[in-house]
Design an enzyme around this catalytic site. Sequence first.
Site, PDB file in Angstrom:
ATOM      1  N   HIS A 160      39.219  54.857  45.644  1.00  0.00           N
ATOM      2  CA  HIS A 160      38.497  53.617  45.909  1.00  0.00           C
ATOM      3  C   HIS A 160      37.934  53.679  47.328  1.00  0.00           C
ATOM      4  CE1 HIS A 160      37.397  49.430  45.585  1.00  0.00           C
ATOM      5  NE2 HIS A 160      37.977  49.193  46.741  1.00  0.00           N
TER       6      HIS A 160
ATOM      7  N   ASP B 253      39.116  46.149  42.732  1.00  0.00           N
ATOM      8  CA  ASP B 253      39.536  45.517  43.981  1.00  0.00           C
ATOM      9  C   ASP B 253      38.812  44.209  44.272  1.00  0.00           C
ATOM     10  OD1 ASP B 253      40.984  45.401  46.347  1.00  0.00           O
ATOM     11  OD2 ASP B 253      39.445  46.433  47.496  1.00  0.00           O
TER      12      ASP B 253
HETATM   13 ZN   LIG Z   1      37.873  47.466  47.987  1.00  0.00          ZN
END
Ligand SMILES: [Zn+2]
Length: 1012
Positions: free
Chosen positions: A232, A344
């Site tokens: 990520h 996220d």
């Molecule tokens: Zn993030």
Amino acid sequence: MAAAPALKHWRTTLERVEKFVSPLYFTDCNLRGRLFGDSCPVAELSSFLTPERLAYQEAVQQDFRPAQVGDSFGPTWWTCWFRVELTIPEAWVGQEVHLRWESDGEGLVWRDGEPVQGLTKEGEKTSYVLTDKLGEEDPRSLTLYVEVACNGLLGAGKGHMIAAPDPEKMFQGLGEDNQRSYQALYTANQMVNVCDPAQPETFPVAQALASKFFGQRGGESQHTIHALGHCHIDTAWLWPFKETVRKCARSWVTVVQLMERNPEFIFVCSQAQQLAWVKSHYPGLHARLQEFACRGQFVPVGGTWVEMDGNLPSGEAMVRQFLQGQSFFLQEFGKMCSEFWLPDTFGYSAQLPQIMRSCGIRRFLTQKLSWNLVNSFPHHTFFWEGLDGSRVLAHFPPGDSYGMQGSVEEVLKTVAKNRDKGRTNHSAFLFGFGDGGGGPTQTMVDRLKRLCNTDGLPRVQLSSPERLFSALEGHSGQLCTWVGELFLELHNGTYTTHAQIKKGNRECERILHDVELLSSLALARSAQFLYPAAQLQDLWRLLLLNQFHDVVTGSCIQLVAEEATCHYEDIRSRGNTLLSAAAAALCAGEPGPEGLLIVNTLPWKRTEVLALPRPGGAHCLALVTVPGMGYAPAPTPTSLQPLLPQQPVFVVQETDGSVTLDNGIIRVRLDPTGRLTSLVLVASGREAIAEGAVGNQFVLFDDVPLYWDAWDVMDYHLETRKPVLGQAGTLAVGTEGGMRGSAWFLLQISPNSRLSQEVVLDVGCPYVRFHTEVHWHEAHKFLKVEFPARVRSPQATFEVQFGHLQRPTHYNTSWDWARFEVWAHRWMDLSEHGFGLALLNDCKYGASVRGSVLSLSILRAPKSPDSTVDMGRHEFTYALMPHEGSFQDAGVIPAAYSLNFPLLALPAPGPAPAAAWSAFSVSSPAVVLETVKQAETSLQGRKLVLRLYEAHGSHVDCWLHTSLPVQEAVLCDLLERRDPAGPLPLRDSRLKLTFSPFQVQSLLLVLQPAPS
Ligand SMILES: [Zn+2]
């Protein structure tokens, strides 16, 4: 098989199965009750009680008295002897015959002087088989004795019956943390669903389910973990955009090495923007990634330009995330993504399922809802159903992380925490250092390889999203469905933090909308005009970039905020240039009196007061009427119309300093400090402000979160509410009335911060505007403005992407109060039957409605990760609109559009056209024509794409009318792929369209060749 998956409730499911085989409850309709076909009562029942333990011969000589089924006997340790006289019906010949006996004591059956069977309820022996098969010649009448030790109170038997097979009771003794026990329970539950006790032909189906369950061999039901390499990378956060370019290169070079060394290792990668950066800065690395994509080791996921915020971007911007993303993935890697990937992001709009599906995606992965502060989300694998009813398969990796490292502990956690045990047996495991990049390591890969088949552990596979989701889809029959938004109960400050970024986002969404519309109209009308496709793609990508989940949310460092501000400035200036060019092309060759064009970029006719530029930089107010998606010539000073039949605005200041503004539609009364003491709908006399309360009340809260400063506002901030009180005498009349009336005032918020506000009412306008300027210098304070309404409703309505949704106005349950601060787009509304109050805004997103108080969140002052955030000057507008009837019928939605899309007064190079002109109109107020643009597939061609949506929440038919030379019209998806059903009938420049609630539809219009 049950039509819909069951509810997810261990106890009710378990007890349901128990009741189905219970000898005590619901025997009139359960399986146990029907196990015995026919029954008849005993012919005669009699008993005698004795404290002695007598021999059989002695006992049967005693004086037996009549007894009834259901009698009680005792006391404890006595013995009760029963004489049971039976008469078996003739019809039972050939059948198995039982004596059913249920009593609380321990019993012994005597037949012909011999003990033949013990009977104890606790031991589940409640039936004595009189004969396996009753013969023609067998005696029909017989006498039995039952000796019952009174170890407690007694019941009595229920007669003799014919038996059927016993059901399996397989669920007892299994725990709630065990995959197998859930499977057992759901199998039993399904068996109850399919098994009709009255229809023995249904039994084999139930037996087949049981056999399937028992037929799984040891290890077969072992959970499978799909380990996906991931990294990520926040596109900007605690580092600027430029650094992310290098982060991508560093991380992915390592990934390439890992893929080379481990042919079975698969890496999933999202965010087209990052790949586009690598392509331009590191073309060699990009080529390697393409090679590994061909081999299936490098798997692009997500389909979007960046991992955007899931709340704040407009519906159209969300569409563009996919449009830009998917076309990039297709172009660079030969195929589009089939999973939406947003691990996220801080919450997910209820319109995402529809947008995803129309962009070729039916699968969704995130894990962020595991961050909920209050309520634990009930599923890890489920169907997510959006506002319009579209469904996608959603998966949250049960390990609640996107940056696993491959430890046994994480693997065990993934299995143990899975909330869909027994429904699915596969889950994702994302491994690799994340956020700042890094990605997987050889150590992690080695660890996971070792776990491929280890006793005591789940099976771990290095896998792909395709394998994971195919496995989940293969067993989706028992999955539950979540309807509506996926609201993150945390990070609710991100709707407000960094007000300038929010404002830039809203404004730039508007500018790109207007540029695309005017450029499309110019393309249709002018053979010379070149649609600025490449420039628009650049500007869109810039806007989309800043919708990343740490930028538009305001959770970034100062450096990033500065970059974002530059990006918005770039879009504004280049956008305005494009706007002027399109306007010039649009009216070229049309003779008119003056070089000024009044443009309405919304799809309905508007009559509004507009400030027209005059030579020398002056302005004059004019009431102008412009048709939908079209233009009108600017009125000349001499032709400025009289206001009739409109009532002019009256402004009156009372001796106490209060001011009343009245335009005949609404009457606004401000107290001497600028607060709203009354807001009346003139026609009905209806008051919108709660009795004894004041609106336009600024309030300040202490805003100290637990940890994530820029992100979080906590529930307890509400307990620190302090109204900001002004000084009487500061309110003054601004504009005197007529076309426009206004009053203005100054308000000292604190020793360091102040605001000034002009309250404006225009002729014919159904809402009052509050133009506000704030100088903000605070630390950990939260500024809001409140409007207590004379409206009572348990729910308020908030605009979201392509629609709206309701949220509670009370704190009944933890799910309700966890939404103490929510997000909305351009409007929110609190309505009771027949009346309501709507609060509109031009660049705010944070909001709440508690009880009858509508509250708009204005500014925060967190200090981390950007200590300068929101300090300084801000300018914004909100508006208040009381209305009769529903907000739909009252026109709250077009009013909010008007506030956000002002009429444009654009200079035309030559004389402006003499007559008004409209390109499009839609016959139903429920349907909004949101976007008009050139089709992506024909960058030089004369094809337009129109996007429309149903905004009221209704099924509706409507007509789209156009004055453009349309040759062919065909529906298309959000990626602009033609509907295989073919062209729509086009008659008299009209098209008929049918919508369901909140449905988004796109139309491809092929224009006739340009006039030469
Ligand atoms: Zn993030």
